[in-house]
Design an enzyme around this catalytic site. Structure first.
Site, mmCIF file in Angstrom:
data_model
loop_
_atom_site.group_PDB
_atom_site.id
_atom_site.type_symbol
_atom_site.label_atom_id
_atom_site.label_comp_id
_atom_site.label_asym_id
_atom_site.label_seq_id
_atom_site.Cartn_x
_atom_site.Cartn_y
_atom_site.Cartn_z
ATOM 1 N N ALA A 48 71.009 25.104 79.580
ATOM 2 C CA ALA A 48 70.223 26.243 80.067
ATOM 3 C C ALA A 48 70.307 27.463 79.161
ATOM 4 C CB ALA A 48 70.685 26.608 81.478
ATOM 5 N N ARG B 11 68.415 31.702 68.431
ATOM 6 C CA ARG B 11 68.502 31.532 66.986
ATOM 7 C C ARG B 11 67.501 30.510 66.439
ATOM 8 N NH1 ARG B 11 74.969 30.798 67.388
ATOM 9 N NH2 ARG B 11 74.314 30.268 69.500
ATOM 10 N N GLY C 176 76.503 32.230 80.105
ATOM 11 C CA GLY C 176 77.555 31.579 79.336
ATOM 12 C C GLY C 176 77.826 30.166 79.813
ATOM 13 N N GLY D 150 73.859 20.204 75.731
ATOM 14 C CA GLY D 150 72.504 19.705 75.459
ATOM 15 C C GLY D 150 72.058 19.912 74.025
ATOM 16 N N GLY E 188 83.570 27.362 67.783
ATOM 17 C CA GLY E 188 84.868 27.779 68.298
ATOM 18 C C GLY E 188 85.960 27.037 67.538
ATOM 19 N N ARG F 12 43.966 1.040 63.924
ATOM 20 C CA ARG F 12 44.058 1.946 65.076
ATOM 21 C C ARG F 12 44.345 1.177 66.359
ATOM 22 N NH1 ARG F 12 38.648 5.025 64.623
ATOM 23 N NH2 ARG F 12 39.344 5.764 66.661
ATOM 24 N N TYR G 132 28.808 2.999 67.949
ATOM 25 C CA TYR G 132 28.682 4.188 68.777
ATOM 26 C C TYR G 132 27.277 4.737 68.643
ATOM 27 C CZ TYR G 132 30.066 8.741 70.736
ATOM 28 O OH TYR G 132 30.186 9.856 71.513
ATOM 29 N N ALA H 132 23.557 -9.118 51.685
ATOM 30 C CA ALA H 132 24.077 -7.784 51.373
ATOM 31 C C ALA H 132 23.036 -6.723 51.702
ATOM 32 C CB ALA H 132 24.459 -7.714 49.902
ATOM 33 N N ARG I 276 15.936 -6.488 54.624
ATOM 34 C CA ARG I 276 15.965 -5.621 53.446
ATOM 35 C C ARG I 276 14.549 -5.225 53.111
ATOM 36 N NH1 ARG I 276 18.794 -9.313 49.188
ATOM 37 N NH2 ARG I 276 20.854 -9.263 50.112
#
Ligand code: UD1
Ligand code: CA
Length: 459
Positions: free
Chosen positions: A11, A16, A83, A106, A142, A336, A390, A426, A443
């Protein structure tokens, strides 16, 4: 004490970090810091896990990052960050008497379950244990004070430490284990008489010593486990330590890494023997690599399954796709979500495949787009061919049956079907189904104008 509970303190402000995001939600190796800590706690199966947090985003962010069916957490809100001692005090009313309590931070994500188990084993009715580490860079942590006999007598925070104390190399990781009853008493007696005006959990160590408790320092299996994250420089150090650990796991499992410092694992990787991973590879989400699979330089695999002996060459993105054994992808290919590439198939340079099944032995070697398609076996898709899936409103499907040959530069306007062994000339634009076994062409006739004169410039 065999019966124990874990309290995770999460918490704090994390000022920083200079971030709009709570510190414990910052990510290392693809997961929030706090998620790593919770996972380590779960691995040792405590009677309960309490998480002291502040703000709904932390709770929902972590719940989302964890396995949904894992044992639930007891979320305890700390309204103000007064604290670490105050944070623990919020959770202690939920802890059963007669149990051991292991306190985790944490923002110390590298802790391994093995170290946690050893710490917890040292706790007794009159014994507490601390996880400490000796380091060349103790700044900010510490420091562990010992008496002339080498017994631990307390912890002094960096900001409260004298120059002599700052020279101490042994640091407090923040991880502490103690019996619930005495811990409750000590935490209730904490004061804010220190440089930061906070309730320091670390002050309980001196209280324990004063009451004649034994304080056992425990070292983690590797010093990297103790790295705490206070700023972005720490975050990078933790990222590197976690990555090194992942890389070693892979290598131990029979994977060759060309450079262990240039592979990043941001998820779960299951790799079989003789997989080879080149430099610059990023593995995200759930990745499975079959025996002997080879991943080329600068390739990203996300939620991907690569079959036995398959090759993904350099600079590919494979996202939500399955590649069967012996297939070859890339260089410079993009698969994808929803793509399945069959055995021995080839997807070459600058080919994009989306939500499509490519049958075994089929090839799309250059510059193609295959979307929402079902492609049979032994199909050839020529350079520059695209499925027009699409129409601006809806997506439509393309079916290409076994053995079909699609020439270069073909537009397949979906919904459309190309029959078995059909050949498409093609440059054709195919708007109706092409029958099996026949040549289909669309074509415009080529003309040349003989008496045409080319004009150069205007004058
Ligand atoms: C703390 C330890 C220090 C240790 C270091 C290890 C104290 C007083 N100091 O310092 O001895 O070397 O960790 O990384 O404990 N938190 C709360 N509520 C609060 C304050 C903090 O839940 O009111 C949480 C934070 O989210 C964080 C953890 O407690 O996860 C540690 O807090 P932080 O402020 O980072 O302590 P440090 O200064 O790093
Ligand atoms: Ca910290």
């Amino acid at each position: 004490m065999t019966d124990f509970e874990v309290v995770v303190l999460a918490a704090g402000d994390g000022k920083r970090m200079r971030s709009g995001r709570p510190k414990v939600l910052q990510e290392a190796a693809g997961r929030p810091l706090l998620a790593w800590v919770v996972e380590a706690a779960r691995a040792v199966e405590p009677a309960a896990i309490h998480v002291v947090y502040r703000g709904e985003p932390v709770r929902s962010g972590i719940e989302a990052a964890l396995e949904p069916d894992a044992p639930s957490l007891n979320w305890v809100e700390q309204a103000r960050p007064l604290g670490t001692g105050h944070a623990l005090a919020q959770a202690l009313p939920f802890v059963a008497d007669g149990r051991g309590v292991v306190v985790l931070y944490g923002d110390v994500p590298g802790l391994e379950p093995g170290s946690l188990r050893r710490l917890q084993a040292e706790v007794g009715p009159r014994e507490i244990a601390l996880l400490t580490v000796s380091t060349d860079r103790p700044d900010g942590y510490g420091r562990v004070r010992r008496d002339s006999d080498g017994r631990v007598v307390g912890i002094v925070e960096h900001r409260d430490a004298s120059p002599a104390e700052r020279a101490i190399r042994e640091i407090n990781t923040g991880i502490i284990a103690a019996p619930a009853g005495p811990l409750r008493r000590w935490v209730a007696a904490l004061s804010v008489d220190n440089a930061q005006g906070e309730y320091y959990l670390t002050d309980v160590v001196t209280m324990a010593v004063d009451e004649g408790f034994r304080v056992t320092p425990v070292a983690p299996s590797s010093p990297g486990e103790a790295l705490g994250v206070n700023d972005r420089i720490d975050l990078e150090a933790v990222e590197r330590a976690l990555q090194r650990r992942r890389a070693e796991q892979l290598m131990r499992g029979g994977v060759t890494l060309r450079d262990a410092a240039r592979v990043d694992v941001r998820g779960e990787v299951a790799a079989e023997e003789d997989v080879v991973i080149d430099v610059g590879v990023v593995l995200e989400g759930r990745v499975r690599l079959g025996r002997g699979a080879a991943i080329g330089p600068y390739t990203v695999l996300r939620d991907a399954e690569i079959g036995e002996g398959a090759q993904v060459l350099s600079h590919c993105v494979v996202d939500g796709a399955r590649v069967a054994s012996g297939a070859r992808i890339g260089p410079f290919a993009r698969l994808r979500p929803g793509t399945e590439v069959g055995e021995g198939a080839r997807i070459g340079n600058f080919v994009e495949v989306k939500a499509s099944r490519i049958g075994s032995g089929s090839r799309a070697n250059h510059l193609a787009y295959v979307g929402d398609a079902r492609v049979g076996r032994e199909v050839n898709i020529g350079a520059g061919t695209i499925t027009c899936n699409y129409d601006g409103v809806e997506k439509h499907r393309t079916t290409i049956e076994d053995g079909a040959f699609i020439g270069s530069g073909v537009e397949l306007v979906a919904p459309v079907r190309v029959g078995e062994a059909a050949v498409i000339g093609a440059g054709s634009t195919v708007t109706r189904d092409a029958p099996p076994g026949q040549l289909t062409l669309s074509r415009s006739r080529q003309t040349s104008i003989a008496r045409w004169k080319r004009r150069f410039g205007s004058g």
